[in-house]
Structure formats: C-alpha cells, structure tokens
Motif scaffolding. Sequence first.
Motif, mmCIF file in Angstrom:
data_model
loop_
_atom_site.group_PDB
_atom_site.id
_atom_site.type_symbol
_atom_site.label_atom_id
_atom_site.label_comp_id
_atom_site.label_asym_id
_atom_site.label_seq_id
_atom_site.Cartn_x
_atom_site.Cartn_y
_atom_site.Cartn_z
ATOM 1 N N ARG A 1 53.718 34.635 55.564
ATOM 2 C CA ARG A 1 53.659 36.137 55.105
ATOM 3 C C ARG A 1 52.515 36.335 54.218
ATOM 4 O O ARG A 1 51.768 35.491 53.678
ATOM 5 N N THR A 2 51.789 37.346 53.972
ATOM 6 C CA THR A 2 50.504 37.374 53.113
ATOM 7 C C THR A 2 50.373 38.788 51.946
ATOM 8 O O THR A 2 51.092 39.775 52.784
ATOM 9 N N VAL A 3 49.737 38.712 51.091
ATOM 10 C CA VAL A 3 49.887 39.636 50.524
ATOM 11 C C VAL A 3 48.089 39.877 49.877
ATOM 12 O O VAL A 3 47.365 38.888 50.010
ATOM 13 N N HIS A 4 47.962 41.281 50.088
ATOM 14 C CA HIS A 4 46.006 41.335 49.667
ATOM 15 C C HIS A 4 46.515 41.909 47.789
ATOM 16 O O HIS A 4 47.525 42.757 47.647
ATOM 17 N N VAL A 5 45.665 41.706 47.027
ATOM 18 C CA VAL A 5 45.488 42.434 46.133
ATOM 19 C C VAL A 5 44.012 42.420 45.039
ATOM 20 O O VAL A 5 42.736 42.292 46.223
ATOM 21 N N THR A 6 43.757 43.528 44.684
ATOM 22 C CA THR A 6 42.238 43.914 44.541
ATOM 23 C C THR A 6 41.837 43.834 42.703
ATOM 24 O O THR A 6 42.967 44.220 42.264
ATOM 25 N N LEU A 7 40.771 43.165 42.902
ATOM 26 C CA LEU A 7 40.483 42.984 41.525
ATOM 27 C C LEU A 7 38.805 43.289 40.591
ATOM 28 O O LEU A 7 38.505 43.056 41.914
ATOM 29 N N SER B 1 32.452 49.001 30.929
ATOM 30 C CA SER B 1 31.449 48.876 31.283
ATOM 31 C C SER B 1 30.641 49.205 31.743
ATOM 32 O O SER B 1 30.671 50.341 32.444
ATOM 33 N N PRO B 2 28.826 49.021 32.298
ATOM 34 C CA PRO B 2 28.304 50.270 33.152
ATOM 35 C C PRO B 2 28.992 49.770 34.706
ATOM 36 O O PRO B 2 28.224 50.543 35.175
ATOM 37 N N ARG B 3 29.618 48.901 35.116
ATOM 38 C CA ARG B 3 29.006 49.242 35.726
ATOM 39 C C ARG B 3 30.516 47.560 36.188
ATOM 40 O O ARG B 3 30.863 46.787 35.674
ATOM 41 N N GLY B 4 31.191 47.484 37.854
ATOM 42 C CA GLY B 4 32.586 46.538 38.071
ATOM 43 C C GLY B 4 32.058 46.594 39.099
ATOM 44 O O GLY B 4 31.130 46.898 39.828
ATOM 45 N N ALA B 5 32.705 45.194 39.220
ATOM 46 C CA ALA B 5 32.450 44.558 40.918
ATOM 47 C C ALA B 5 33.975 43.929 40.996
ATOM 48 O O ALA B 5 35.062 44.034 40.101
ATOM 49 N N ALA B 6 34.053 45.229 42.522
ATOM 50 C CA ALA B 6 35.833 44.755 43.473
ATOM 51 C C ALA B 6 36.016 44.018 43.923
ATOM 52 O O ALA B 6 35.305 43.961 44.615
ATOM 53 N N PHE B 7 36.963 42.976 43.981
ATOM 54 C CA PHE B 7 36.419 42.414 44.808
ATOM 55 C C PHE B 7 37.889 42.103 45.860
ATOM 56 O O PHE B 7 39.487 42.281 45.247
ATOM 57 N N ASP B 8 38.629 42.160 46.742
ATOM 58 C CA ASP B 8 40.054 42.227 48.315
ATOM 59 C C ASP B 8 40.177 40.908 48.455
ATOM 60 O O ASP B 8 39.366 40.156 48.323
ATOM 61 N N VAL B 9 41.474 40.774 47.671
ATOM 62 C CA VAL B 9 41.649 38.900 47.681
ATOM 63 C C VAL B 9 43.296 39.284 48.758
ATOM 64 O O VAL B 9 43.785 39.210 48.403
ATOM 65 N N GLN B 10 43.112 37.717 49.772
ATOM 66 C CA GLN B 10 43.402 38.080 50.587
ATOM 67 C C GLN B 10 44.531 36.505 50.355
ATOM 68 O O GLN B 10 43.543 35.583 50.615
#
Length: 181
Positions: free
Chosen positions: A144-150, A86-95
């Motif tokens: 509890r909390t988890v963090h995911v980056t997509l 892809s020419p560009r990506g967008a990353a998101f932190d999900v909590q």
Amino acid sequence: MAPARTCKIMFTSGLLCLAVACGVPSAKEGTAALGAAGSPAGAGASASQAGNDLKFGADHRFASGVTISVGSPKSFQPSLSAYPQSPRGAAFDVQLTNDGATTYKLSGLTVTATSDGTAVKQVVDTTQGFTGIADAGKDVQPGRTVHVTLAFAVPQQQTQLRLQIRPSATEAAAVTYCGPA
C-alpha cells in the motif's frame, strides 16, 4: 592556461559549489556536514548514494522495504491562523510505499527540516490543509501507498532546504533531501 586545465578547474569549482550547497559526507559515520548550526541533521544518514543528499523527487528505499519520495517544495503564503507565523511556507508532497513484508506504522515517520543550516518548524495551517500527518495512527499494509503533505516555515528569500526523513524514531537509517525552496 591550457584549455583542458581550464575545464578541469571549472568542473572542480562547480562540484565544490554543489557540495557546499547541499552538504558533503563527513568522515564520521556517513553524516552530512552542516553549516553554522552544527547539528547533525544528516546523522545516521543511509549509505545510499554514498551518503549524499538526494534531490527532491528522488525515491529512497530503506532496508525495511519502505520507499519514500519527496516532491519539490511549493512556496505558499501562510494564513493568519497558521502556526507558527512565518513570512513564507514550503509545502512538500511525501509518498510512502510499504514494499516490506510487515505492516508499517505511520506514527513512526519522523521528518525534520533545516534552512541554510538552521532548524525550521513545521507549519500547521488548517485553512490551507496543512495539518501534518493527519493519519498518524494509520497502519500501512504491505503493498500500500500513502500520501502526506507537510509544510515548513521558511524565510521570505529563497533558501537551501534540507529534509531529513526517518521511517522510525528508533531507526538509525535516515535519508536527507536537499534543494532550493
């Protein structure tokens, strides 16, 4: 034209632009209206905020007690080993925080994205650490909390991106985040 009427017209025009940019609730089951693709990315959207999309950074609590927050998108250049290219990506932190009384199975988390009404694919770029939900088999205990980056493939130019999150593929409730990416 009277000044008060001019203000009303400008205010109404601004609201209309905002509604068009992020979708407006349709009359059918609180779904969010989409553009050209016509697929109901907001289908079954939760009734919080009157069925409207949330801005990135906002929290949403589902009836099950699971609370989701999606950070603002961070633009990046996918590496040569990224899939899809892809020419560009967008990353998101999900909590994700489990404030419910039972264990939450992270494998149930479903995240889909559209860019200007067209479905976009999740980017896997291990070189930059974008591996999807690496702990998908993990159970999240109450409290509890988890963090995911997509990351998702997006066009080179800025776009309106919508992320729809469903805590379980079988659950009707979903939340949609919308904003520029």
